[in-house]
Write an enzyme that holds these catalytic residues in place. Structure first.
Site, PDB file in Angstrom:
ATOM      1  CE1 TYR A  58      50.110  57.124  41.984  1.00 37.57           C
ATOM      2  CE2 TYR A  58      49.229  57.713  39.785  1.00 37.57           C
ATOM      3  CZ  TYR A  58      49.148  57.939  40.817  1.00 37.57           C
ATOM      4  OH  TYR A  58      48.299  58.793  41.555  1.00 37.57           O
ATOM      5  CG  LEU A 211      33.877  54.460  41.272  1.00 36.94           C
ATOM      6  CD1 LEU A 211      34.162  53.465  39.909  1.00 36.94           C
ATOM      7  CD2 LEU A 211      32.486  54.494  41.383  1.00 36.94           C
ATOM      8  NE  ARG A 213      42.291  54.848  47.694  1.00 38.23           N
ATOM      9  CZ  ARG A 213      43.253  55.556  47.094  1.00 38.23           C
ATOM     10  NH1 ARG A 213      43.803  54.602  46.407  1.00 38.23           N
ATOM     11  NH2 ARG A 213      43.816  56.574  47.477  1.00 38.23           N
ATOM     12  N   GLY A 214      36.906  51.235  44.400  1.00 39.64           N
ATOM     13  CA  GLY A 214      36.090  50.176  43.971  1.00 39.64           C
ATOM     14  C   GLY A 214      34.907  49.829  44.923  1.00 39.64           C
ATOM     15  CB  SER A 217      32.757  50.032  42.007  1.00 44.84           C
ATOM     16  OG  SER A 217      32.854  48.635  42.348  1.00 44.84           O
TER      17      SER A 217
HETATM   18  N1  LIG Z   1      46.409  62.641  44.402  1.00 51.64           N
HETATM   19  C1  LIG Z   1      46.420  61.443  44.910  1.00 51.64           C
HETATM   20  O1  LIG Z   1      46.813  61.476  46.059  1.00 51.64           O
HETATM   21  C2  LIG Z   1      45.878  60.277  44.246  1.00 51.64           C
HETATM   22  C3  LIG Z   1      45.335  59.218  44.863  1.00 51.64           C
HETATM   23  C4  LIG Z   1      44.982  58.068  44.268  1.00 51.64           C
HETATM   24  C5  LIG Z   1      44.462  58.017  43.084  1.00 51.64           C
HETATM   25  N2  LIG Z   1      44.736  59.288  42.398  1.00 51.64           N
HETATM   26  C6  LIG Z   1      44.376  59.354  40.805  1.00 51.64           C
HETATM   27  O2  LIG Z   1      43.311  59.174  40.828  1.00 51.64           O
HETATM   28  C7  LIG Z   1      42.901  58.192  39.925  1.00 51.64           C
HETATM   29  C8  LIG Z   1      41.540  57.458  40.322  1.00 51.64           C
HETATM   30  O3  LIG Z   1      41.679  56.991  41.617  1.00 51.64           O
HETATM   31  P1  LIG Z   1      41.289  55.492  42.060  1.00 51.64           P
HETATM   32  O4  LIG Z   1      41.677  54.608  41.142  1.00 51.64           O
HETATM   33  O5  LIG Z   1      41.784  55.288  43.473  1.00 51.64           O
HETATM   34  O6  LIG Z   1      39.732  55.646  42.026  1.00 51.64           O
HETATM   35  P2  LIG Z   1      38.515  54.835  42.004  1.00 51.64           P
HETATM   36  O7  LIG Z   1      38.031  55.186  40.628  1.00 51.64           O
HETATM   37  O8  LIG Z   1      37.985  55.190  43.238  1.00 51.64           O
HETATM   38  O9  LIG Z   1      38.875  53.280  41.915  1.00 51.64           O
HETATM   39  C9  LIG Z   1      39.184  52.531  41.066  1.00 51.64           C
HETATM   40  C10 LIG Z   1      38.978  51.124  41.231  1.00 51.64           C
HETATM   41  O10 LIG Z   1      37.513  50.984  41.040  1.00 51.64           O
HETATM   42  C11 LIG Z   1      37.430  49.739  40.486  1.00 51.64           C
HETATM   43  N3  LIG Z   1      36.250  50.009  39.664  1.00 51.64           N
HETATM   44  C12 LIG Z   1      35.208  49.281  39.507  1.00 51.64           C
HETATM   45  N4  LIG Z   1      33.989  49.711  38.820  1.00 51.64           N
HETATM   46  C13 LIG Z   1      34.588  50.498  38.003  1.00 51.64           C
HETATM   47  C14 LIG Z   1      34.514  51.449  37.163  1.00 51.64           C
HETATM   48  N5  LIG Z   1      32.857  51.346  36.465  1.00 51.64           N
HETATM   49  N6  LIG Z   1      35.185  52.423  36.836  1.00 51.64           N
HETATM   50  C15 LIG Z   1      36.351  52.565  37.149  1.00 51.64           C
HETATM   51  N7  LIG Z   1      36.744  51.910  38.269  1.00 51.64           N
HETATM   52  C16 LIG Z   1      35.940  50.831  38.720  1.00 51.64           C
HETATM   53  C17 LIG Z   1      38.528  49.698  39.704  1.00 51.64           C
HETATM   54  O11 LIG Z   1      38.375  48.007  39.547  1.00 51.64           O
HETATM   55  P3  LIG Z   1      39.145  46.787  38.884  1.00 51.64           P
HETATM   56  O12 LIG Z   1      39.852  46.067  40.173  1.00 51.64           O
HETATM   57  O13 LIG Z   1      38.087  46.119  38.092  1.00 51.64           O
HETATM   58  O14 LIG Z   1      40.329  47.574  37.826  1.00 51.64           O
HETATM   59  C18 LIG Z   1      39.714  50.031  40.398  1.00 51.64           C
HETATM   60  O15 LIG Z   1      40.007  49.059  41.260  1.00 51.64           O
HETATM   61  C19 LIG Z   1      44.166  57.081  39.800  1.00 51.64           C
HETATM   62  O16 LIG Z   1      44.205  56.294  38.722  1.00 51.64           O
HETATM   63  C20 LIG Z   1      45.245  58.279  39.974  1.00 51.64           C
HETATM   64  O17 LIG Z   1      45.467  58.823  38.794  1.00 51.64           O
HETATM   65  C21 LIG Z   1      45.371  60.368  42.958  1.00 51.64           C
END
Ligand SMILES: NC(=O)c1ccc[n+]([C@@H]2O[C@H](COP(=O)([O-])OP(=O)(O)OC[C@H]3O[C@@H](n4cnc5c(N)ncnc54)[C@H](OP(=O)(O)O)[C@@H]3O)[C@@H](O)[C@H]2O)c1
Length: 336
Positions: A58, A211, A213-214, A217
């Site tokens: 990352y 979420l 990826r938002g 959300s």
């Molecule tokens: N193993 C894998 O293949 C894999 C793949 C992807 C991710 N991951 C891990 O999983 C974690 C979470 O994944 P993700 O970031 O894709 O998931 P997510 O929580 O579905 O999406 C995060 C996105 O949602 C938005 N968002 C809107 N409201 C929110 C709220 N109340 N809380 C949090 N986010 C909000 C954020 O917006 P903003 O634009 O406002 O910040 C951000 O862009 C990653 O950080 C990573 O550590 C693992």
């Protein structure tokens, strides 16, 4: 402060019921504010979040250095409670291009050495390859992590985005704490075969994309401009008609959220929390405001009528578009 906790698998650590996914603080969702990112990690630790998820790829080490700084500058009591979940194996180019995965034992040891240094810790709590390396049997990759466990550099072994057969082979090699995989209201694929397999074997889920990826959300809109290096600019679910369709699902969810006096994101997170004690959502908050909203989901109680209303508003196969673009889908052992 303490939060509800859940245990990862039958042999893994006890962690906060919500983990903080730190990826967006360094990569994939456009620019992030470093000061606010570190403040968000500190606020999460202060609120009782103990699980911090990252990957060495990352931002090519950026995310681990950021977490390392956040841990170093956190109060000792909070730092000592923090557990690191680290993914390795993704190969990148200087231009950021993705060029495959490396799960060879020598590579595993090399990746771990660099991660320990960047994080500034003497062990990693849960270590996992991000995607199956098709050229290396999972037994060899997991076996190499098991050797790191024996030597004290890693505490527990995890998996990421692999399917039922690979899960069984990995679990036959060494104890597995959790599978990290995408799971949420509009991403239900694991329910068919992967989740029953995990439950049979006593392995938990750390769920990402809760979420989507938002997208679900409640804060995403069709007119949002995405930078070229934002994952969502290329994600099928965020394109044209797919996006318009998916946002109608969010509006259905919003009605339920409003009736309950909570936010859409809180409903989506609470729904995942309600699917089982063996599931820990990783939330991608990168600001304190989003973190506070996410943590509020832990107070949302969904009864059987609420769950039925949510599933009626967003049926299991309702999303339009795959969760990854075709080239990335091809790397998902979990989709085979
Ligand atoms: N193993 C894998 O293949 C894999 C793949 C992807 C991710 N991951 C891990 O999983 C974690 C979470 O994944 P993700 O970031 O894709 O998931 P997510 O929580 O579905 O999406 C995060 C996105 O949602 C938005 N968002 C809107 N409201 C929110 C709220 N109340 N809380 C949090 N986010 C909000 C954020 O917006 P903003 O634009 O406002 O910040 C951000 O862009 C990653 O950080 C990573 O550590 C693992």
């Amino acid at each position: 402060m303490t939060l509800d906790t859940r245990i990862l698998g039958t042999t893994g650590p006890r962690v906060s019921a919500l983990g903080l996914g730190c990826m967006g603080m360094s990569a994939l969702y456009g620019d992030a504010d470093r000061t606010e990112s570190i403040a968000t990690v500190h606020a999460a630790l202060e609120a009782g979040v103990t699980l911090l998820d990252t990957g060495d790829f990352y931002g090519m080490g950026h995310n681990e250095l950021l977490i390392g700084e956040a841990l170093r500058t956190a109060p000792a009591a909070r730092r000592e409670q923090a557990l690191t979940s680290v993914k390795f194996g993704a190969l990148r180019g200087p231009d950021g291009a993705w060029s495959g995965y490396d799960g060879r034992p020598a590579a595993v040891r090399n990746f771990a050495a660099y991660s320990l240094q960047r994080l500034g810790v003497d062990h990693i709590d849960v270590y996992r390859i991000a995607r199956l390396d098709p050229d290396v049997p999972i037994e060899e990759t997991v076996g190499a992590i098991a050797e790191l466990v024996e030597k004290g550099y890693v505490r527990h072994i995890g998996l990421s985005e692999v399917g039922a057969e690979t899960i069984r082979r990995a679990a036959a090699t060494a104890p597995i704490a959790d599978l990290q995989i995408e799971y949420g209201l509009i991403t239900r694929g694991i329910e068919r075969e992967i989740l029953p397999t995990l439950r049979e074997l006593g392995i938990s889920v750390t769920a990402y994309g809760v979420l989507s990826r938002g997208l679900i959300s409640g804060h995403f809109s069709a007119d949002r401009q995405l930078a070229a290096n934002d994952f969502r600019a290329h994600s099928p679910r965020f394109q044209g008609d797919n996006l318009r369709h998916n946002l109608t699902l969010v509006e259905s969810l919003r009605k339920i959220a409003e009736q309950k006096g909570v936010s859409v994101a809180q409903i989506a997170i609470a729904w995942v929390l309600a699917q089982g004690e063996d599931i820990v959502p990783l939330i991608g908050a990168r600001t304190r405001e989003r973190l506070t909203e996410s943590l509020g989901a832990l107070d949302v109680v969904l009864d059987a009528d609420d769950l039925a209303a949510i599933e009626a508003a967003v049926p299991a196969d309702a999303a339009a578009g795959e969760r990854y673009a075709p080239a990335a889908m091809a790397h998902l052992d979990s989709e085979r």
